[in-house]
Design a protein around this motif. Structure first.
Motif, PDB file in Angstrom:
ATOM      1  N   GLY A 184       0.812  -1.207   0.000  1.00 36.45           N
ATOM      2  CA  GLY A 184       0.000   0.000   0.000  1.00 36.45           C
ATOM      3  C   GLY A 184       0.847   1.259   0.000  1.00 36.45           C
ATOM      4  O   GLY A 184       0.551   2.220  -0.720  1.00 36.45           O
ATOM      5  N   ARG A 185       1.907   1.266   0.782  1.00 34.33           N
ATOM      6  CA  ARG A 185       2.790   2.431   0.842  1.00 34.33           C
ATOM      7  C   ARG A 185       3.499   2.636  -0.498  1.00 34.33           C
ATOM      8  O   ARG A 185       3.603   3.764  -0.995  1.00 34.33           O
ATOM      9  CB  ARG A 185       3.803   2.230   1.972  1.00 34.33           C
ATOM     10  N   ASN A 186       3.952   1.560  -1.120  1.00 35.24           N
ATOM     11  CA  ASN A 186       4.649   1.679  -2.407  1.00 35.24           C
ATOM     12  C   ASN A 186       3.706   2.174  -3.510  1.00 35.24           C
ATOM     13  O   ASN A 186       4.099   2.978  -4.359  1.00 35.24           O
ATOM     14  CB  ASN A 186       5.250   0.337  -2.807  1.00 35.24           C
ATOM     15  N   LEU A 187       2.475   1.695  -3.515  1.00 39.52           N
ATOM     16  CA  LEU A 187       1.528   2.142  -4.533  1.00 39.52           C
ATOM     17  C   LEU A 187       1.111   3.593  -4.307  1.00 39.52           C
ATOM     18  O   LEU A 187       0.906   4.349  -5.258  1.00 39.52           O
ATOM     19  CB  LEU A 187       0.292   1.238  -4.539  1.00 39.52           C
ATOM     20  N   VAL A 213       0.596 -12.976  -3.872  1.00 41.64           N
ATOM     21  CA  VAL A 213      -0.268 -11.835  -4.151  1.00 41.64           C
ATOM     22  C   VAL A 213      -1.013 -12.063  -5.459  1.00 41.64           C
ATOM     23  O   VAL A 213      -0.402 -12.431  -6.474  1.00 41.64           O
ATOM     24  CB  VAL A 213       0.550 -10.522  -4.242  1.00 41.64           C
ATOM     25  N   ALA A 214      -2.325 -11.851  -5.433  1.00 46.23           N
ATOM     26  CA  ALA A 214      -3.150 -11.895  -6.639  1.00 46.23           C
ATOM     27  C   ALA A 214      -3.699 -10.498  -6.884  1.00 46.23           C
ATOM     28  O   ALA A 214      -4.204  -9.844  -5.968  1.00 46.23           O
ATOM     29  CB  ALA A 214      -4.288 -12.899  -6.491  1.00 46.23           C
ATOM     30  N   LEU A 215      -3.594 -10.043  -8.124  1.00 49.57           N
ATOM     31  CA  LEU A 215      -4.119  -8.734  -8.520  1.00 49.57           C
ATOM     32  C   LEU A 215      -5.366  -8.972  -9.361  1.00 49.57           C
ATOM     33  O   LEU A 215      -5.306  -9.651 -10.389  1.00 49.57           O
ATOM     34  CB  LEU A 215      -3.074  -7.962  -9.340  1.00 49.57           C
ATOM     35  N   VAL A 216      -6.497  -8.438  -8.939  1.00 52.92           N
ATOM     36  CA  VAL A 216      -7.764  -8.663  -9.636  1.00 52.92           C
ATOM     37  C   VAL A 216      -8.488  -7.333  -9.825  1.00 52.92           C
ATOM     38  O   VAL A 216      -8.233  -6.354  -9.120  1.00 52.92           O
ATOM     39  CB  VAL A 216      -8.665  -9.649  -8.865  1.00 52.92           C
ATOM     40  N   GLY A 217      -9.406  -7.305 -10.783  1.00 44.56           N
ATOM     41  CA  GLY A 217     -10.174  -6.098 -11.033  1.00 44.56           C
ATOM     42  C   GLY A 217      -9.697  -5.377 -12.283  1.00 44.56           C
ATOM     43  O   GLY A 217      -9.245  -6.016 -13.248  1.00 44.56           O
ATOM     44  N   TYR A 218      -9.782  -4.043 -12.257  1.00 44.98           N
ATOM     45  CA  TYR A 218      -9.534  -3.247 -13.461  1.00 44.98           C
ATOM     46  C   TYR A 218      -8.567  -2.108 -13.184  1.00 44.98           C
ATOM     47  O   TYR A 218      -8.578  -1.504 -12.113  1.00 44.98           O
ATOM     48  CB  TYR A 218     -10.848  -2.658 -13.979  1.00 44.98           C
ATOM     49  N   VAL A 219      -7.742  -1.821 -14.193  1.00 48.24           N
ATOM     50  CA  VAL A 219      -6.935  -0.601 -14.225  1.00 48.24           C
ATOM     51  C   VAL A 219      -7.195   0.083 -15.557  1.00 48.24           C
ATOM     52  O   VAL A 219      -7.782  -0.501 -16.479  1.00 48.24           O
ATOM     53  CB  VAL A 219      -5.428  -0.909 -14.049  1.00 48.24           C
ATOM     54  N   GLN A 220      -6.765   1.332 -15.667  1.00 50.73           N
ATOM     55  CA  GLN A 220      -7.110   2.114 -16.855  1.00 50.73           C
ATOM     56  C   GLN A 220      -6.344   1.683 -18.109  1.00 50.73           C
ATOM     57  O   GLN A 220      -6.929   1.537 -19.180  1.00 50.73           O
ATOM     58  CB  GLN A 220      -6.843   3.598 -16.595  1.00 50.73           C
ATOM     59  N   ILE A 231       5.590  -3.039  -9.145  1.00 53.30           N
ATOM     60  CA  ILE A 231       5.694  -2.552  -7.763  1.00 53.30           C
ATOM     61  C   ILE A 231       5.487  -3.696  -6.772  1.00 53.30           C
ATOM     62  O   ILE A 231       6.232  -3.835  -5.787  1.00 53.30           O
ATOM     63  CB  ILE A 231       4.666  -1.435  -7.522  1.00 53.30           C
ATOM     64  N   VAL A 232       4.502  -4.530  -7.033  1.00 56.72           N
ATOM     65  CA  VAL A 232       4.218  -5.632  -6.110  1.00 56.72           C
ATOM     66  C   VAL A 232       5.369  -6.632  -6.111  1.00 56.72           C
ATOM     67  O   VAL A 232       5.804  -7.110  -5.058  1.00 56.72           O
ATOM     68  CB  VAL A 232       2.892  -6.313  -6.483  1.00 56.72           C
ATOM     69  N   ARG A 233       5.896  -6.969  -7.292  1.00 57.71           N
ATOM     70  CA  ARG A 233       7.002  -7.929  -7.358  1.00 57.71           C
ATOM     71  C   ARG A 233       8.227  -7.422  -6.624  1.00 57.71           C
ATOM     72  O   ARG A 233       8.995  -8.202  -6.046  1.00 57.71           O
ATOM     73  CB  ARG A 233       7.355  -8.220  -8.813  1.00 57.71           C
ATOM     74  N   MET A 234       8.434  -6.116  -6.626  1.00 61.26           N
ATOM     75  CA  MET A 234       9.622  -5.542  -5.992  1.00 61.26           C
ATOM     76  C   MET A 234       9.464  -5.376  -4.483  1.00 61.26           C
ATOM     77  O   MET A 234      10.427  -5.050  -3.793  1.00 61.26           O
ATOM     78  CB  MET A 234       9.942  -4.186  -6.629  1.00 61.26           C
ATOM     79  N   THR A 235       8.263  -5.585  -3.973  1.00 64.52           N
ATOM     80  CA  THR A 235       8.049  -5.453  -2.529  1.00 64.52           C
ATOM     81  C   THR A 235       8.686  -6.641  -1.812  1.00 64.52           C
ATOM     82  O   THR A 235       8.399  -7.796  -2.128  1.00 64.52           O
ATOM     83  CB  THR A 235       6.547  -5.399  -2.204  1.00 64.52           C
ATOM     84  N   GLN A 236       9.553  -6.353  -0.866  1.00 57.92           N
ATOM     85  CA  GLN A 236      10.285  -7.408  -0.166  1.00 57.92           C
ATOM     86  C   GLN A 236       9.329  -8.333   0.574  1.00 57.92           C
ATOM     87  O   GLN A 236       8.429  -7.893   1.273  1.00 57.92           O
ATOM     88  CB  GLN A 236      11.270  -6.794   0.829  1.00 57.92           C
ATOM     89  N   GLY A 237       9.535  -9.651   0.381  1.00 52.30           N
ATOM     90  CA  GLY A 237       8.721 -10.652   1.042  1.00 52.30           C
ATOM     91  C   GLY A 237       7.682 -11.299   0.151  1.00 52.30           C
ATOM     92  O   GLY A 237       7.125 -12.344   0.507  1.00 52.30           O
TER      93      GLY A 237
END
Length: 249
Positions: A184-187, A213-220, A231-237
């Motif tokens: 959340g902080r990185n995004l 982590v699963a990303l679901v829904g819509y982006v523009q 961003i998610v892949r680069m988040t440690q852990g």
């Protein structure tokens, strides 16, 4: 004149030269027991939702008939009845309001879920409706009993005939909670997501469970699609990313 007996008695029965003792319970005692159970059930079902419910008792079996306003009231009536210790079986013949068109019901269910105050970016719920039977699936955080609360939300909707719960509860590990905070902080520091990340119910959702982590829904755009995954892949852990996002253009 002797007064009638009210206690059970033993009656001998002759079978091939042997005497077998049978316990006979007077009819009046059975009726008294049934009346007592009926009164207990009626006390348990007090309230506006149960004004049109009728209770009948045979032995340790209770039959509920009549009408209730929604599925939640029906299931609650059965639960309250079963909590009475002397009852072994509940036969429900309770009637619900007639089912709505599935398309209309889907809109009502969707609105109810979107208004659920504890639905966040870290939760995802989808579903289907078939002849008034609502099936919800997805994944929710473990911070409160969201499965039960979502059931109660949907089961109060007029026209819902039954409810099937296929919602998964995510891990309650402190590691997953740290991942949510870090993602959340990185995004929030990224220009593409700083506006939407703090929405209660944004168009995209991020499911964190056991470091995956699963990303679901819509982006523009495709840019946002790739940027969020990066961003998610680069988040440690984070051990694994399943990108199911769809783009609006």
């Amino acid at each position: 004149m002797k007064s009638p007996r009210t206690s059970s008695s033993l009656v001998p029965l002759l079978v091939v030269g042997a005497v077998v003792w049978l316990t006979v319970t007077p009819v009046g005692a059975e009726q008294d027991a049934s009346n007592k159970i009926q009164q207990e059930v009626e006390r348990a079902l007090q309230g506006d939702d149960y004004e049109r419910v009728n209770v009948s008792v045979v032995g340790s079996e209770v039959t509920l008939t009549g009408r209730v306003p929604h599925l939640l009231a029906k299931n609650e009536a059965i639960r309250r009845t079963l909590e009475i210790g002397s009852i072994e079986t509940v036969a429900s013949e309770l009637q619900l309001p007639e089912e709505e068109e599935d398309s209309d019901l889907a809109q009502e269910v969707g609105k109810a879920i979107s208004r659920y105050p504890h639905f966040t970016i870290w939760d995802y719920v989808s579903g289907r409706i078939n002849q008034g039977v609502v099936t919800l699936h997805g994944s929710v955080t473990p911070m409160r009993d969201k499965k039960r609360e979502l059931y109660e939300t949907v089961a109060k909707i007029r026209g819902v005939q039954d409810y099937i719960d296929e919602i998964e509860v995510q891990s309650s590990s402190s590691g997953d909670e740290r991942l949510r905070q870090n993602i959340g902080r990185n995004l929030a520091s990224n220009q593409h997501f700083e506006r939407t990340i703090n929405m209660r119910n944004p168009p995209y959702h991020i499911i964190v469970n056991r470091s995956s982590v699963a990303l679901v829904g819509y982006v523009q755009t495709q840019i946002e699609y790739r940027e969020m995954e990066r961003i998610v892949r680069m988040t440690q852990g984070v051990l694994k990313v399943d990108n199911q996002l769809q783009t609006l253009r």
